[in-house]
Scaffold this motif. Sequence first.
Motif, PDB file in Angstrom:
ATOM      1  N   TYR A  10      -7.246   1.679   2.023  1.00  0.00           N
ATOM      2  CA  TYR A  10      -6.350   0.560   2.319  1.00  0.00           C
ATOM      3  C   TYR A  10      -5.577   0.827   3.594  1.00  0.00           C
ATOM      4  O   TYR A  10      -5.341   1.982   3.975  1.00  0.00           O
ATOM      5  CB  TYR A  10      -5.391   0.282   1.149  1.00  0.00           C
ATOM      6  CG  TYR A  10      -4.219   1.237   1.041  1.00  0.00           C
ATOM      7  CD1 TYR A  10      -3.022   1.001   1.736  1.00  0.00           C
ATOM      8  CD2 TYR A  10      -4.291   2.377   0.239  1.00  0.00           C
ATOM      9  CE1 TYR A  10      -1.948   1.873   1.631  1.00  0.00           C
ATOM     10  CE2 TYR A  10      -3.226   3.245   0.129  1.00  0.00           C
ATOM     11  CZ  TYR A  10      -2.046   2.988   0.824  1.00  0.00           C
ATOM     12  OH  TYR A  10      -0.992   3.864   0.722  1.00  0.00           O
ATOM     13  N   GLY A  47      -2.757  -7.770  -2.287  1.00  0.00           N
ATOM     14  CA  GLY A  47      -3.642  -7.378  -1.194  1.00  0.00           C
ATOM     15  C   GLY A  47      -4.808  -8.322  -1.055  1.00  0.00           C
ATOM     16  O   GLY A  47      -5.063  -9.173  -1.912  1.00  0.00           O
ATOM     17  N   TYR A  49      -8.885  -8.105  -0.691  1.00  0.00           N
ATOM     18  CA  TYR A  49      -9.922  -7.147  -1.042  1.00  0.00           C
ATOM     19  C   TYR A  49     -11.270  -7.653  -0.568  1.00  0.00           C
ATOM     20  O   TYR A  49     -11.651  -8.794  -0.843  1.00  0.00           O
ATOM     21  CB  TYR A  49      -9.947  -6.935  -2.560  1.00  0.00           C
ATOM     22  CG  TYR A  49      -8.649  -6.377  -3.078  1.00  0.00           C
ATOM     23  CD1 TYR A  49      -8.480  -5.015  -3.273  1.00  0.00           C
ATOM     24  CD2 TYR A  49      -7.569  -7.219  -3.336  1.00  0.00           C
ATOM     25  CE1 TYR A  49      -7.275  -4.503  -3.721  1.00  0.00           C
ATOM     26  CE2 TYR A  49      -6.355  -6.711  -3.781  1.00  0.00           C
ATOM     27  CZ  TYR A  49      -6.219  -5.349  -3.973  1.00  0.00           C
ATOM     28  OH  TYR A  49      -5.017  -4.836  -4.409  1.00  0.00           O
ATOM     29  N   GLU A  58      -9.168  -2.644   1.449  1.00  0.00           N
ATOM     30  CA  GLU A  58      -8.009  -3.400   1.006  1.00  0.00           C
ATOM     31  C   GLU A  58      -7.014  -3.532   2.153  1.00  0.00           C
ATOM     32  O   GLU A  58      -6.659  -2.538   2.797  1.00  0.00           O
ATOM     33  CB  GLU A  58      -7.348  -2.676  -0.168  1.00  0.00           C
ATOM     34  CG  GLU A  58      -6.037  -3.260  -0.637  1.00  0.00           C
ATOM     35  CD  GLU A  58      -5.411  -2.464  -1.774  1.00  0.00           C
ATOM     36  OE1 GLU A  58      -4.326  -2.862  -2.233  1.00  0.00           O
ATOM     37  OE2 GLU A  58      -6.003  -1.439  -2.191  1.00  0.00           O
ATOM     38  N   LEU A  60      -3.337  -4.334   2.433  1.00  0.00           N
ATOM     39  CA  LEU A  60      -2.171  -4.412   1.565  1.00  0.00           C
ATOM     40  C   LEU A  60      -1.091  -5.252   2.239  1.00  0.00           C
ATOM     41  O   LEU A  60      -0.785  -5.067   3.427  1.00  0.00           O
ATOM     42  CB  LEU A  60      -1.648  -3.004   1.284  1.00  0.00           C
ATOM     43  CG  LEU A  60      -0.532  -2.858   0.254  1.00  0.00           C
ATOM     44  CD1 LEU A  60      -1.026  -3.227  -1.136  1.00  0.00           C
ATOM     45  CD2 LEU A  60      -0.003  -1.423   0.260  1.00  0.00           C
TER      46      LEU A  60
END
Length: 254
Positions: A10, A47, A49, A58, A60
Amino acid sequence: MTELLLNHFYVTPDRETFAAAEASQFLHGFTALEKRTTVRKDTTYTGLYLYGEHTYLELLHPDSASFGAPSGIAYGVEEPGDLSRACEAFPGAKLEEIARGDVPWFKSCRPREPLQGLAEWTMEYLPAFFRGFRPELPPARPGIARSDALTRYAASCAKLREREEGLFEDVVALEIALAGREAERWKARALRAADADLRVTPAAPGAPIGILAAHLRLRRDAGRRVERIGNTTLSLDGRTAVWRFERGLHGELS
């Protein structure tokens, strides 16, 4: 040397980039893209995805909890019980069980002394997750493989077709910058990702740290072009792509 698989990574983009990614027609056709707010017993976060075959990425939201750092790597195992072996790569690691709402999700271990600017953990999906989270959806007979979880995720947001037919296949490499001492700690560890090239370089003083770029494998030739997504660039070249985040990162990274 402990070998682990890459589950996902992420980054925390700036607000402009997050909004641009959410609205991007290109990304919606690139793979299954889901905006999700995850409610766990220990935290809640939102988030975007992007689901691949074995790995995912990801973005965020900048208002969400950052898991200890604005970017991070989740490693994975696919054989029951392998998490105990994986935890040996993180001396003093704490083993915990994570639930998604009331449904057991995965077991996890994190290093006792995390790297500055990069969160890390290893995760092992729980069979109970597949029994408790949308069990009517594919796959019909899941194990604990990463691809089983990604199939269930994509099915749960009605985007199996986008995942199967989109360009994005998997994350194959990450470019990571760490402060000098942290880069040395990284290189001294007996840990490597078996299916991804994690390239760590020392960051100059004041330069961004964390995950700066992701290299992606594509399912088919996409030609050569550059997609600008907010303050980031996604450069496609044949069956590979590089998503550079340096200029679109949330301020905490620099």
